[in-house]
Design an enzyme around this catalytic site. Structure first.
Site, PDB file in Angstrom:
ATOM      1  N   ARG A 155      17.703   1.183 -21.471  1.00 27.80           N
ATOM      2  CA  ARG A 155      16.700   1.529 -21.008  1.00 27.80           C
ATOM      3  C   ARG A 155      15.788   3.157 -20.845  1.00 27.80           C
ATOM      4  NH1 ARG A 155      17.501  -0.542 -14.766  1.00 27.80           N
ATOM      5  NH2 ARG A 155      15.511  -0.530 -14.499  1.00 27.80           N
TER       6      ARG A 155
ATOM      7  N   ARG B   7       9.025  -8.370 -17.279  1.00 26.84           N
ATOM      8  CA  ARG B   7       8.890  -9.042 -16.319  1.00 26.84           C
ATOM      9  C   ARG B   7       7.459 -10.522 -17.116  1.00 26.84           C
ATOM     10  NH1 ARG B   7      13.218  -8.130 -14.232  1.00 26.84           N
ATOM     11  NH2 ARG B   7      13.078  -6.093 -12.500  1.00 26.84           N
TER      12      ARG B   7
ATOM     13  N   ASP C 242      13.821   3.512  -4.717  1.00 17.68           N
ATOM     14  CA  ASP C 242      14.818   1.852  -5.450  1.00 17.68           C
ATOM     15  C   ASP C 242      13.995   1.329  -4.425  1.00 17.68           C
ATOM     16  OD1 ASP C 242      15.187   0.083  -7.394  1.00 17.68           O
ATOM     17  OD2 ASP C 242      16.929   1.728  -8.822  1.00 17.68           O
TER      18      ASP C 242
ATOM     19  N   ASP D 182       7.854  -4.840 -12.511  1.00 13.30           N
ATOM     20  CA  ASP D 182       8.435  -3.811 -13.430  1.00 13.30           C
ATOM     21  C   ASP D 182       8.309  -4.865 -14.916  1.00 13.30           C
ATOM     22  OD1 ASP D 182      11.012  -1.892 -11.796  1.00 13.30           O
ATOM     23  OD2 ASP D 182      10.783  -4.239 -10.920  1.00 13.30           O
TER      24      ASP D 182
ATOM     25  N   HIS E 213      22.793  -1.003  -7.884  1.00 16.90           N
ATOM     26  CA  HIS E 213      22.206  -2.727  -7.204  1.00 16.90           C
ATOM     27  C   HIS E 213      23.775  -3.194  -6.830  1.00 16.90           C
ATOM     28  CE1 HIS E 213      19.224  -2.005 -10.732  1.00 16.90           C
ATOM     29  NE2 HIS E 213      18.480  -3.158  -9.641  1.00 16.90           N
TER      30      HIS E 213
ATOM     31  N   LYS F 196      11.134   6.367 -13.162  1.00 13.49           N
ATOM     32  CA  LYS F 196      12.226   6.861 -12.632  1.00 13.49           C
ATOM     33  C   LYS F 196      13.493   7.308 -13.315  1.00 13.49           C
ATOM     34  CE  LYS F 196      12.122   1.880 -14.082  1.00 13.49           C
ATOM     35  NZ  LYS F 196      11.872   0.486 -13.386  1.00 13.49           N
ATOM     36  N   HIS F 197      14.225   7.187 -12.089  1.00 11.97           N
ATOM     37  CA  HIS F 197      15.093   6.965 -11.126  1.00 11.97           C
ATOM     38  C   HIS F 197      15.315   8.130 -10.449  1.00 11.97           C
ATOM     39  CE1 HIS F 197      16.155   3.231 -12.909  1.00 11.97           C
ATOM     40  NE2 HIS F 197      15.570   2.073 -11.757  1.00 11.97           N
TER      41      HIS F 197
END
Length: 959
Positions: free
Chosen positions: A313, A251, A438, A243, A356, A343-344
Site C-alpha cells: 500500500r 472497494r 482511523d 477507501d 486493526h 494516511k496514516h
C-alpha cells in the site's frame, strides 16, 4: 541481462562481427560493475527560504525542502529537545504560502454536480438548503467552485445546535443492518430513520455496500437525499468517503483496480506521472458514483519488511519518493473534485503489528521521525493537503507517558495524543486542514483499555472520544458500526455523553467549533454544501456512471501502467524470456481463483501469437483442456496449495507435469513472514516445486505477486519477477456481466506477458530487499545488512543467438543455415549479411518462433569464407541488433561442417533436452536453446564472461 540504474538508459551493443563478440561481452561486464551509491533516505535538506516567500508558491515544494517547521509568531514548538537540533531556524510561512490550493477544475462530470450561486442565507433555511438549479445534470462539466467567505461558514455554525455540531464530527459505517448487507436504503427503513436522528458529517461505505454501478450510485444518492430530510436547522450534505487506494485496497469490485502504490513506485522515471494517472482514474470513477472523498493515498514509508498491514500500500521505502507520488495521486483525484486523504499520520510504515488487531509502536526519536516518517506529511501539508488520517500507533521515544485506566503506565495511540496531533502536526508541521481518525473500532483503540469503561460501552467510547477531540482530531471515524437498533441507541447515548462533556468543560466548546469550522470549510471548498440531489437526473447520472466506472479507457490506462511495473531482479542462465512455441511449461497459482488470471493471460498471449495458438493447455484446477496433443508447446496450470485442508497440494498429474517441465512458474503471495517459515504450507508448496523442477533439469521462475521481500527466501529460483499485487486474481477481464470489466489484476497479466516476451521488462525496485537469516529457534527473519537487492535495481532481457552461430554452409547443399535466438521474430525488422539487407525471399522465419533460416540459393551466391549475420529487432522501445558469424565453404572436404540434412528447414537445431523424455505425451518435443550445440569456442568464452558478469551485465536495448 541488463541492470537498469539511475534512469534506465540501456546501452546499445552492436555485435556486428563474430570476432568482436567476446570483447563486447567482456566490456559490458566490466561496465556493469558500477558501485551502487546508497540512496540515503535519511538525508533531509532543510530550507530557510521556502517558507519565507511572500507570495503563493508557483509549484509544489520539494520533499527535500519540506521539513522546515512552521512556526507561528511568538510560538514555541512543543517537542522533545531534539526537534530544534534537526529543524534548525526557519522563517515563518506566510498565509499565502501555507494556504491549501483550491481544487483544480473537474475534467469530467461528477455524479452530484454543485453550484456556487446560492447565498449563505439560503443554506441555513431548511427548505432551500443546498439546492441546485434544475438545469444542472451529471453530464455537464462541473463549474469551478467559488470559495465563499468564512462568514458563510460562521453563519451555518451559529445556527447549529451542539448535537448537530458533535454529529457533524462523526462518520459512521453502515456495512450491515441486522446481519444483512446494506445495498438499498429503502430496504432498511429503520436504518434510514436512525440516520435522520443526527446530522452526521459523513457516511463511509465498504465492499459490503458496493455491488454494482447503478446500485452503488442509488445508495449514495439515497443517503444524501435521506440526510436532506432530517429536522436539523441547517441541512448539511454528507462527506461520502471510501477507501479506494487501488491495488490491494479496492472497494469498487466493478471498477478499475489500478496497480497499487508500490507497483506504481516501481515504474521508475514515470512513477510520478503514473501516480497522477492512478488518482485520475480512481477520481473519475468515484465522482461518477457520488463519492466526494477518497481515504487515499497511503503516505506511509514502508521501511519495515515485517509490516503486515502497509506493505504494497506504500509507494516506497524512500520518504522523498513517497512524498512526490502521494502528492501526484492527490492531483489526479482533484481533477474530478474528489478530496484526497493522506494516511496514516505520523507514519505506520515501520511497524510489525496491524493496528486493526492490536497496538503498534514506532520506536524512534523525533529526529528519526523527521528524517523519514514525517517527510511525506510535511511535503503534502505544504502542498495543500485537505485531510490527514491518524494512525493508532504509539511513539514511546517522542510522546509523553500516561496512566491508563487500570493504573499502568504507557503511551496513547497517536489518535489520542495532543503532543502528536496538535504540537507536532498542527503547530510544527503547520497543518490546519481536517484531521480524521482511523477507525475507532480498530483493536488498538477499541480493545486497548486505555480509558475508564467496559470495552465497547458508551462510557469507554466517549472517554476515548474526549481524548481524541482534545488531542486535535476533527472527525471520529466509526466509533462503532451502525448495524442495528442497538447500535442506533448507542449513537444516541454517545452523542448525548459527548454533549455532557462539553457542558462540564471536559471538552472545550471552542474545540468543537474549531473542528466543525474545518469540516464545513472542506465541504465549502469542494462544493458539497451546495449539493442538491433533487436536481439530479437519476437515469442520466446512472448512464454516465456506467460509462465511466470500469471503462475500457480506464482499464487501458491501468494496463499501460502495469506493463511498466514488471520488475525482473534475477535471470540466471537466460531463463527468461520463456519460449511460447516449444517446450513444456508449468504455471502454478497459490489459491483457488489464481488460475483465472493465469489462464486468461495465456489465452491472451495465444491470441496475439506470442504463445502458439495450438499449444496444449491443461488446466488441472478447472479440468478444462484446449489445443493440440501434437503441439510442440505444452502448458499445465495448477495450484500448489489446498485451502480446505491448509496443506501443500500435489496431485499425481502435477508431479508428472513437473517431472517434464522445461520451465516452472510459481506465483508467490507473501503477506507476512509467517508464510516463509519451514512449517508454512505456502512455503512448502513453492519449495517442492523448485526442488522437483530442478531435479528434473528444468528452470524455476518465481513470480512474486505481493510483498517483494519473499524473494530473499527463494534465491535458488533461476529467475525472479515482481508484480507487487495479489488481489483480484479470480476476476476474468473478459467477464462483462455487469457492463464493463471489473477490478481484475492487471499486474499478473503484465508479468506473464513479460515472461513470455510480449515486451522487455523495465520495472525497478521501489524498496530495498534485505537478506533473510535463520534464527537460533529455526525461524526465518529479515536481516537488513547486507541488502540483497538495492532500491532502483531491475533487469531487462539479454537477447542473443542460442543456436547456429559459427555454422558452416557447404555450397551446393540442399539446405540452408538455421539460426535460433531468444528474441521474438515477429519483432524482427531487418536481416543483414555483411551489412547488407537480405531480401525477404532469401530467408524464412517460422511464424511465432525464434527460428530463422537463410536459403541455400542465397548462401550459394556468397563468397567462400567468414560472413557476419545481424538481426535487427524492434520491441517498440528502440531497435537492437543481434550478431553472429557463419562460414561458406566451397570445397567438398568441408561438407562435414555443413548443416544437417534433415528434410525440414525448421528441423530442431538444439541438442536433446536436459532430460530424457520417456513418456509418450512428451516424446519428441523440441526443447529450448542449448548453448552447448553448434557454438564455437569464442561463443563459449562470451558465455563464460556473461556468467561472470551475472545479472549486473549491461543489455542491448536502446531507446
Amino acid at each position: 541481462m541488463a541492470q537498469k540504474c539511475c534512469g534506465r538508459r540501456p546501452v546499445a551493443i552492436l555485435l556486428r562481427a563474430f570476432l568482436s563478440t567476446a570483447l563486447v561481452f567482456g566490456a559490458a561486464t566490466a561496465l556493469s560493475r558500477v558501485a551502487w551509491a546508497d540512496e540515503d533516505a535519511q538525508d533531509v535538506v532543510t530550507s530557510n527560504s521556502v517558507a519565507a516567500q511572500g507570495d503563493a508558491k508557483a509549484e509544489e515544494p520539494s520533499p527535500e525542502a519540506s521539513m522546515a517547521p512552521t512556526k507561528r509568531p511568538g510560538e514555541v514548538l512543543e517537542a522533545k529537545d531534539e526537534s530544534a537540533q534537526v529543524y534548525q531556524a526557519s522563517a515563518e510561512v506566510s498565509e499565502a504560502t501555507a494556504a491549501p490550493a483550491a481544487p483544480e477544475p473537474a475534467t469530467g462530470a461528477p455524479a452530484f454536480p454543485v453550484t456556487a450561486q446560492e447565498s449563505a442565507a439560503s443554506r441555513v433555511v431548511p427548505a432551500d438548503a443546498g439546492h441546485l438549479p434544475a438545469s444542472a445534470t451529471p453530464t455537464t462539466a462541473a463549474p469551478k467552485i467559488a470559495v465563499q467567505s468564512d462568514s458563510d461558514v460562521d453563519q451555518i455554525i451559529v445556527h447549529m445546535t451542539i448535537d448537530e455540531k458533535i454529529a457533524q464530527m462523526i462518520i459512521p459505517a453502515i456495512r450491515t443492518w441486522n446481519g444483512q448487507e446494506v445495498v438499498d436504503l429503502s430496504a432498511v427503513p429503520e436504518l434510514a430513520a436512525a440516520l435522520r436522528k443526527h446530522q452526521y458529517g459523513g457516511i463511509i461505505l465498504f465492499g459490503q455496500n458496493v455491488k454494482g454501478v447503478e446500485q452503488t450510485f442509488r445508495l449514495v444518492y439515497d443517503l444524501q437525499a435521506n440526510n436532506g430530510q432530517i429536522g436539523a436547522t441547517s441541512k448539511i450534505p454528507y462527506l461520502m468517503p471510501i477507501d479506494e487506494e487501488g491495488g490491494v485496497v479496492t472497494r469498487l469490485s466493478m471498477g478499475t483496480r489500478m496497480t497499487g502504490s508500490m507497483a506504481t513506485g516501481a515504474t521508475g522515471e514515470q512513477a510520478e506521472a503514473n501516480a497522477e494517472k492512478t488518482g485520475e482514474v480512481i477520481g473519475k470513477e468515484l465522482a461518477a458514483l457520488g463519492f466526494n472523498v477518497d481515504f487515499a493515498p497511503d503516505a506511509d514509508v514502508n521501511n519495515n519488511p515485517l509490516n503486515p498491514v502497509i506493505g504494497v500500500r506504500s509507494f516506497s521505502d524512500d520518504p522523498k519518493t513517497v512524498a512526490k507520488l502521494a502528492m501526484a495521486f492527490m492531483r489526479g483525484l482533484k481533477k474530478s473534485n474528489v478530496a484526497a486523504t493522506f494516511k496514516h499520520f505520523p507514519g505506520h510504515g515501520d511497524t510489525a503489528t496491524d493496528t486493526h488487531t492490536g497496538g503498534a509502536s514506532v520506536n524512534k526519536t523525533g529526529d528519526e521521525l523527521r528524517k523519514t516518517e514525517l517527510v511525506p506529511f510535511k511535503f503534502v501539508v505544504e502542498g495543500g493537503a485537505d485531510i490527514i488520517m491518524t494512525a493508532h500507533i504509539t511513539l514511546p521515544q517522542f510522546d509523553d507517558p500516561v496512566i491508563f485506566a487500570d493504573g499502568t503506565t504507557g503511551y496513547y495511540p497517536a489518535t489520542m495524543s495532543h503532543k502528536i496531533l496538535t504540537n507536532l502536526l498542527r503547530r510544527e508541521l503547520g497543518y490546519d486542514g481536517v484531521i480524521v481518525t482511523d477507525a475507532l473500532e480498530m483493536g488498538a483503540v477499541y480493545d486497548g483499555g486505555l480509558v475508564p469503561g467496559r470495552k465497547g460501552s458508551v462510557e469507554y467510547c466517549t472517554n476515548v472520544a474526549e481524548k481524541v477531540i482534545n488531542a486535535g482530531a476533527d472527525m471520529l471515524l466509526i466509533p462503532t458500526d451502525l448495524k442495528s437498533e442497538e447500535a442506533a441507541a448507542f449513537y444516541d447515548q454517545y452523542i448525548a455523553a459527548l454533549i455532557a462533556k462539553v457542558n462540564d468543560g471536559s471538552i472545550p466548546v471552542d474545540r468543537i467549533n474549531e473542528s466543525v469550522r474545518r469540516i464545513l470549510e472542506l465541504k465549502k471548498k469542494y462544493g458539497i454544501l451546495d449539493l442538491d440531489v433533487s436536481a439530479i437526473n437519476l437515469d442520466q447520472a446512472v448512464a454516465n456512471a456506467k460509462q465511466v466506472v470500469g471503462s475500457d479507457e480506464n482499464h487501458a490506462t491501468e494496463m499501460d501502467v502495469a506493463q511498466q511495473v514488471v520488475t525482473v531482479i534475477k535471470n540466471d542462465s537466460i531463463t527468461l524470456p520463456v519460449s511460447g512455441h516449444k517446450g513444456a511449461v508449468v504455471v502454478l497459482g497459490r489459491q483457488q481463483g489464481d488460475e483465472v488470471v493465469l489462464d486468461h493471460a495465456i489465452k491472451d498471449l495465444q491470441e496475439k501469437g506470442i504463445i502458439a495458438a495450438d499449444a496444449k493447455v491443461t488446466n488441472l484446477v478447472s479440468g478444462a483442456t484446449r489445443g493440440s496433443d501434437s503441439s510442440a508447446m505444452k502448458i499445465v496450470i495448477a495450484l500448489y496449495y489446498d485451502a480446505p485442508t491448509g496443506t501443500a497440494l500435489y496431485s499425481q498429474d502435477l508431479i508428472d507435469a513437473l517431472a517434464h517441465a522445461d520451465v516452472t512458474i510459481a506465483l508467490s503471495k507473501m503477506y507476512n513472514v509467517s508464510g516463509l517459515q519451514d512449517d508454512s504450507p505456502y512455503h512448502q508448496g513453492i519449495q517442492k516445486a523448485i526442488d522437483q523442477t530442478h531435479a528434473a533439469g528444468g528452470k524455476f521462475v518465481l513470480l512474486s505477486a505481493n510483498l517483494p521481500y519473499d524473494v530473499a527466501r527463494y534465491q535458488n529460483a533461476d529467475a525472479i519477477v515482481l508484480a507487487y499485487m495479489a488481489s483480484g486474481t479470480n476476476m476474468d477481464p473478459t467477464d462483462r456481466g455487469s457492463g464493463n470489466a471489473g477490478a481484475y489484476n492487471a499486474n499478473i497479466i503484465a508479468a506473464v506477458e513479460a515472461m513470455f516476451d510480449a515486451r522487455n521488462p523495465t520495472g525497478e525496485l521501489p524498496v530495498n530487499i534485505p537478506s533473510m537469516t535463520k534464527k537460533d529457534d529455526g525461524s526465518y527473519t529479515f536481516d537488513p545488512s547486507p541488502t540483497l537487492y538495492k532500491r532502483g535495481f531491475g533487469l531487462s532481457y539479454d537477447y542473443q543467438f542460442t543456436n547456429g552461430g559459427n555454422a558452416t554452409y557447404v555450397a551446393g547443399s540442399e539446405r540452408g543455415l538455421v539460426f535460433e535466438t531468444n528474441a521474438r521474430h515477429d519483432k524482427l525488422v531487418k536481416v543483414l549479411v555483411d551489412g547488407v539487407a537480405v531480401s525477404e525471399g532469401d530467408y524464412e522465419v517460422l511464424p511465432g518462433s525464434t527460428v530463422l533460416a537463410l536459403s541455400s540459393s542465397f548462401l550459394d551466391a556468397l563468397s567462400a569464407g567468414k560472413h557476419a549475420l545481424a538481426l535487427a529487432y524492434d520491441y517498440g522501445e528502440g531497435e537492437f541488433d543481434l550478431s553472429t558469424a557463419f562460414a561458406v565453404a566451397k570445397a567438398a572436404q568441408n561438407a562435414s561442417e555443413a548443416s544437417d540434412d534433415s528434410s525440414s528447414i525448421y528441423a530442431a537445431t538444439s541438442a536433446p533436452s536436459h532430460q530424457a523424455r520417456s513418456k509418450a505425451a512428451y516424446a519428441g518435443l523440441p526443447k529450448t536453446g542449448d548453448l552447448a550445440v553448434d557454438v564455437a569456442p569464442l561463443i563459449l568464452v562470451a558465455a563464460g564472461l556473461l556468467t561472470a558478469g551475472g545479472a549486473m551485465m549491461k543489455g542491448v536495448r536502446v531507446k
